[in-house]
Motif scaffolding. Structure first.
Motif, PDB file in Angstrom:
ATOM      1  N   THR A  51       0.850  -1.190   0.000  1.00 48.14           N
ATOM      2  CA  THR A  51       0.000   0.000   0.000  1.00 48.14           C
ATOM      3  C   THR A  51       0.887   1.243   0.000  1.00 48.14           C
ATOM      4  O   THR A  51       1.791   1.369   0.835  1.00 48.14           O
ATOM      5  CB  THR A  51      -0.920   0.027   1.229  1.00 48.14           C
ATOM      6  N   ILE A  52       0.645   2.136  -0.933  1.00 46.70           N
ATOM      7  CA  ILE A  52       1.384   3.394  -1.009  1.00 46.70           C
ATOM      8  C   ILE A  52       0.622   4.502  -0.303  1.00 46.70           C
ATOM      9  O   ILE A  52       1.194   5.316   0.416  1.00 46.70           O
ATOM     10  CB  ILE A  52       1.666   3.763  -2.484  1.00 46.70           C
ATOM     11  N   SER A  53      -0.701   4.529  -0.498  1.00 45.10           N
ATOM     12  CA  SER A  53      -1.528   5.567   0.107  1.00 45.10           C
ATOM     13  C   SER A  53      -2.904   5.001   0.418  1.00 45.10           C
ATOM     14  O   SER A  53      -3.465   4.246  -0.391  1.00 45.10           O
ATOM     15  CB  SER A  53      -1.654   6.764  -0.839  1.00 45.10           C
ATOM     16  N   GLU A  54      -3.438   5.356   1.568  1.00 42.28           N
ATOM     17  CA  GLU A  54      -4.801   4.954   1.930  1.00 42.28           C
ATOM     18  C   GLU A  54      -5.832   5.913   1.334  1.00 42.28           C
ATOM     19  O   GLU A  54      -6.912   5.507   0.942  1.00 42.28           O
ATOM     20  CB  GLU A  54      -4.951   4.917   3.461  1.00 42.28           C
ATOM     21  N   ASN A  55      -5.477   7.188   1.301  1.00 42.02           N
ATOM     22  CA  ASN A  55      -6.404   8.202   0.788  1.00 42.02           C
ATOM     23  C   ASN A  55      -5.619   9.262   0.022  1.00 42.02           C
ATOM     24  O   ASN A  55      -4.958  10.097   0.636  1.00 42.02           O
ATOM     25  CB  ASN A  55      -7.182   8.836   1.939  1.00 42.02           C
ATOM     26  N   PRO A  56      -5.642   9.205  -1.329  1.00 40.98           N
ATOM     27  CA  PRO A  56      -6.421   8.270  -2.143  1.00 40.98           C
ATOM     28  C   PRO A  56      -5.826   6.871  -2.116  1.00 40.98           C
ATOM     29  O   PRO A  56      -4.672   6.698  -1.695  1.00 40.98           O
ATOM     30  CB  PRO A  56      -6.322   8.879  -3.548  1.00 40.98           C
ATOM     31  N   SER A  57      -6.601   5.916  -2.561  1.00 42.39           N
ATOM     32  CA  SER A  57      -6.168   4.528  -2.544  1.00 42.39           C
ATOM     33  C   SER A  57      -5.186   4.256  -3.688  1.00 42.39           C
ATOM     34  O   SER A  57      -5.570   4.229  -4.852  1.00 42.39           O
ATOM     35  CB  SER A  57      -7.381   3.602  -2.676  1.00 42.39           C
ATOM     36  N   ILE A  58      -3.910   4.100  -3.318  1.00 42.27           N
ATOM     37  CA  ILE A  58      -2.871   3.779  -4.300  1.00 42.27           C
ATOM     38  C   ILE A  58      -2.085   2.588  -3.761  1.00 42.27           C
ATOM     39  O   ILE A  58      -1.584   2.634  -2.640  1.00 42.27           O
ATOM     40  CB  ILE A  58      -1.905   4.955  -4.537  1.00 42.27           C
ATOM     41  N   SER A  59      -1.990   1.556  -4.545  1.00 43.70           N
ATOM     42  CA  SER A  59      -1.213   0.383  -4.149  1.00 43.70           C
ATOM     43  C   SER A  59      -0.274   0.013  -5.296  1.00 43.70           C
ATOM     44  O   SER A  59      -0.207   0.706  -6.310  1.00 43.70           O
ATOM     45  CB  SER A  59      -2.139  -0.789  -3.787  1.00 43.70           C
ATOM     46  N   ALA A  60       0.474  -1.057  -5.119  1.00 46.72           N
ATOM     47  CA  ALA A  60       1.427  -1.455  -6.147  1.00 46.72           C
ATOM     48  C   ALA A  60       1.804  -2.914  -5.944  1.00 46.72           C
ATOM     49  O   ALA A  60       1.644  -3.479  -4.862  1.00 46.72           O
ATOM     50  CB  ALA A  60       2.678  -0.576  -6.096  1.00 46.72           C
ATOM     51  N   VAL A 113       2.450   0.221 -10.524  1.00 47.57           N
ATOM     52  CA  VAL A 113       1.535   1.081  -9.776  1.00 47.57           C
ATOM     53  C   VAL A 113       0.074   0.764 -10.108  1.00 47.57           C
ATOM     54  O   VAL A 113      -0.312   0.690 -11.271  1.00 47.57           O
ATOM     55  CB  VAL A 113       1.821   2.566 -10.081  1.00 47.57           C
ATOM     56  N   GLU A 114      -0.725   0.590  -9.052  1.00 49.39           N
ATOM     57  CA  GLU A 114      -2.173   0.387  -9.184  1.00 49.39           C
ATOM     58  C   GLU A 114      -2.853   1.742  -8.977  1.00 49.39           C
ATOM     59  O   GLU A 114      -3.246   2.105  -7.871  1.00 49.39           O
ATOM     60  CB  GLU A 114      -2.663  -0.640  -8.157  1.00 49.39           C
ATOM     61  N   TYR A 115      -2.947   2.512 -10.045  1.00 52.39           N
ATOM     62  CA  TYR A 115      -3.587   3.825  -9.988  1.00 52.39           C
ATOM     63  C   TYR A 115      -5.098   3.681 -10.152  1.00 52.39           C
ATOM     64  O   TYR A 115      -5.595   2.662 -10.651  1.00 52.39           O
ATOM     65  CB  TYR A 115      -3.005   4.756 -11.056  1.00 52.39           C
ATOM     66  N   ALA A 125      -7.121  11.819 -12.070  1.00 55.43           N
ATOM     67  CA  ALA A 125      -6.796  10.988 -10.906  1.00 55.43           C
ATOM     68  C   ALA A 125      -5.589  10.086 -11.168  1.00 55.43           C
ATOM     69  O   ALA A 125      -4.694   9.973 -10.319  1.00 55.43           O
ATOM     70  CB  ALA A 125      -8.007  10.150 -10.511  1.00 55.43           C
ATOM     71  N   ALA A 126      -5.549   9.419 -12.333  1.00 50.68           N
ATOM     72  CA  ALA A 126      -4.437   8.506 -12.618  1.00 50.68           C
ATOM     73  C   ALA A 126      -3.102   9.245 -12.665  1.00 50.68           C
ATOM     74  O   ALA A 126      -2.066   8.705 -12.261  1.00 50.68           O
ATOM     75  CB  ALA A 126      -4.682   7.777 -13.937  1.00 50.68           C
ATOM     76  N   TYR A 127      -3.108  10.476 -13.170  1.00 49.70           N
ATOM     77  CA  TYR A 127      -1.878  11.278 -13.202  1.00 49.70           C
ATOM     78  C   TYR A 127      -1.430  11.626 -11.780  1.00 49.70           C
ATOM     79  O   TYR A 127      -0.239  11.528 -11.449  1.00 49.70           O
ATOM     80  CB  TYR A 127      -2.112  12.552 -14.009  1.00 49.70           C
ATOM     81  N   GLN A 128      -2.377  12.024 -10.956  1.00 54.80           N
ATOM     82  CA  GLN A 128      -2.058  12.364  -9.573  1.00 54.80           C
ATOM     83  C   GLN A 128      -1.511  11.151  -8.827  1.00 54.80           C
ATOM     84  O   GLN A 128      -0.519  11.260  -8.080  1.00 54.80           O
ATOM     85  CB  GLN A 128      -3.311  12.900  -8.885  1.00 54.80           C
ATOM     86  N   ASP A 129      -2.124   9.986  -9.034  1.00 57.51           N
ATOM     87  CA  ASP A 129      -1.675   8.764  -8.363  1.00 57.51           C
ATOM     88  C   ASP A 129      -0.277   8.360  -8.820  1.00 57.51           C
ATOM     89  O   ASP A 129       0.554   7.916  -8.015  1.00 57.51           O
ATOM     90  CB  ASP A 129      -2.654   7.627  -8.638  1.00 57.51           C
ATOM     91  N   SER A 130      -0.016   8.489 -10.106  1.00 55.36           N
ATOM     92  CA  SER A 130       1.283   8.085 -10.657  1.00 55.36           C
ATOM     93  C   SER A 130       2.400   8.954 -10.107  1.00 55.36           C
ATOM     94  O   SER A 130       3.479   8.465  -9.750  1.00 55.36           O
ATOM     95  CB  SER A 130       1.247   8.157 -12.187  1.00 55.36           C
ATOM     96  N   TRP A 131       2.134  10.256 -10.017  1.00 50.64           N
ATOM     97  CA  TRP A 131       3.131  11.174  -9.462  1.00 50.64           C
ATOM     98  C   TRP A 131       3.350  10.893  -7.974  1.00 50.64           C
ATOM     99  O   TRP A 131       4.494  10.855  -7.498  1.00 50.64           O
ATOM    100  CB  TRP A 131       2.681  12.602  -9.689  1.00 50.64           C
ATOM    101  N   ALA A 132       2.266  10.653  -7.250  1.00 51.18           N
ATOM    102  CA  ALA A 132       2.378  10.349  -5.824  1.00 51.18           C
ATOM    103  C   ALA A 132       3.154   9.054  -5.601  1.00 51.18           C
ATOM    104  O   ALA A 132       3.966   8.950  -4.666  1.00 51.18           O
ATOM    105  CB  ALA A 132       0.987  10.252  -5.201  1.00 51.18           C
ATOM    106  N   ALA A 133       2.921   8.057  -6.446  1.00 51.07           N
ATOM    107  CA  ALA A 133       3.627   6.779  -6.310  1.00 51.07           C
ATOM    108  C   ALA A 133       5.119   6.941  -6.556  1.00 51.07           C
ATOM    109  O   ALA A 133       5.946   6.390  -5.817  1.00 51.07           O
ATOM    110  CB  ALA A 133       3.038   5.759  -7.285  1.00 51.07           C
ATOM    111  N   LEU A 134       5.486   7.702  -7.572  1.00 55.20           N
ATOM    112  CA  LEU A 134       6.906   7.931  -7.840  1.00 55.20           C
ATOM    113  C   LEU A 134       7.558   8.677  -6.682  1.00 55.20           C
ATOM    114  O   LEU A 134       8.664   8.328  -6.256  1.00 55.20           O
ATOM    115  CB  LEU A 134       7.078   8.715  -9.139  1.00 55.20           C
ATOM    116  N   GLN A 135       6.868   9.681  -6.148  1.00 56.03           N
ATOM    117  CA  GLN A 135       7.421  10.415  -5.004  1.00 56.03           C
ATOM    118  C   GLN A 135       7.587   9.514  -3.789  1.00 56.03           C
ATOM    119  O   GLN A 135       8.544   9.660  -3.017  1.00 56.03           O
ATOM    120  CB  GLN A 135       6.516  11.618  -4.664  1.00 56.03           C
TER     121      GLN A 135
END
Length: 322
Positions: A51-60, A113-115, A125-135
């Motif tokens: 799990t990368i983030s709970e809110n928003p939900s980002i996993s990998a 990444v599971e965006y 949303a997918a762009y925001q999740d992808s950037w957050a995952a890389l960070q």
């Protein structure tokens, strides 16, 4: 029951239907498969979900190749899956199989990444999740939470990459890295864009190929309207059409080298070639290469992993990441 509850309000034929009651039917998706904490018998690659983030939900899904030593350091690949921003998953059979093959050959630690997908979560949303995952990946303190990444990832050799919509996302995060920078001063070494999903209102090589009939009714246009209906500029929004006046300069791409892979029979290939040409002309200081596979269509290497041309492309991608 409302007789119109299952009325289709929007669809891309053969791919996805959105109903009036809010339900979504995905017609083209491979099934979920679990990770393999024990090495895959065919490739030797192990995998697990995080799990990368709970809110928003980002996993990998993390992938680790067979190691030579317990202290071996490997390049890190942050990967964005294909699926038109509305299909497929980091946890789907096709992408799990593909990442196993690529990780095995390239000898990288991969984070698939599971965006969030549209239309439940419209773009961006997918762009925001992808950037957050890389960070998250490049934040060394956060990455200590995962021993695979911390113990075996070489943070001086960070790559990003993706196929189709995932290649579009890789382009976006490379631009973000160039303009905003990454945590901990980490730099992206390279990016690969395979069968990239770029599009626009005009065909880029209409002088060489017949113009696209009913361009606004083409599948890439229908997909974009479904996944980002409020996009300013529609199909010429900078996220899908990064070329031309008023768009962010491609000279700002925040990586040192790029590999663009196109397939001869892919209707998106002209835009992939245009991307290669425009980056070269932009004044960007890195190295860019175009690799074309003859006689193949969109995402052939993911759908039919065993064919000879798929092996050739994966070998080229692995060489780029090595």
């Amino acid at each position: 029951m409302d007789p119109t509850a299952k009325e289709v309000v929007k669809e891309v034929p053969g791919l996805i239907k959105v109903y009036k009651d809010g339900s979504v039917e995905r017609l083209l998706c491979s099934p979920y498969v679990p990770p393999s904490p024990e090495p895959d018998p065919e490739t030797g690659v192990s995998s697990k979900d995080i799990t990368i983030s709970e809110n928003p939900s980002i996993s990998a899904r993390l992938f680790l190749p067979k190691l030579i030593t317990d202290h071996q350091k490997l390049p890190i690949l942050v990967y964005f899956h294909a699926g038109a921003f509305c299909l497929e998953s980091a946890f789907s059979f096709l992408h799990h199989r593909y990442l196993n093959a690529l990780v095995s050959q390239a000898k990288v630690v991969a984070i698939s990444v599971e965006y969030r997908l549209a239309p439940e979560h419209f773009l961006p949303a997918a762009y925001q999740d992808s950037w957050a995952a890389l960070q998250w990946v490049v934040d060394v303190e956060l990455s200590k939470k995962d021993p695979w990444l911390f113990n075996h990832g070489d943070f001086d050799r960070i790559f990003i990459g993706g196929d189709s919509a995932g290649a579009n996302l890789a382009h976006y995060v490379a631009l973000q890295a160039g303009t905003q920078g990454l945590k901990c001063g980490v730099k992206i070494l390279g990016a690969f864009l395979s069968n990239p999903y770029f599009w626009g209102s005009k065909s880029p090589r209409s002088d060489q190929r017949p113009p696209i009939d009913h361009h606004d009714k083409s599948v890439p246009s229908l997909i974009w309207d479904l996944v980002y209906p409020s996009a300013p500029g529609g199909i010429d929004n900078p996220l899908i059409n990064p070329f031309g006046a008023g768009k962010p300069s491609l000279a700002g791409l925040g990586c040192s080298k790029i590999l663009v892979c196109v397939s001869e029979k892919d209707e998106l290939s002209d835009f992939g070639v245009l991307y290669f040409d425009e980056v070269k002309k932009s004044g960007w200081k890195g190295e860019i290469e175009l690799f074309e596979v003859k006689g193949e269509g969109h995402l052939f290497h993911i759908v039919d992993l065993g064919k000879e041309n798929s092996k050739i492309l994966i070998k080229r991608l692995a060489s780029f990441l090595a």
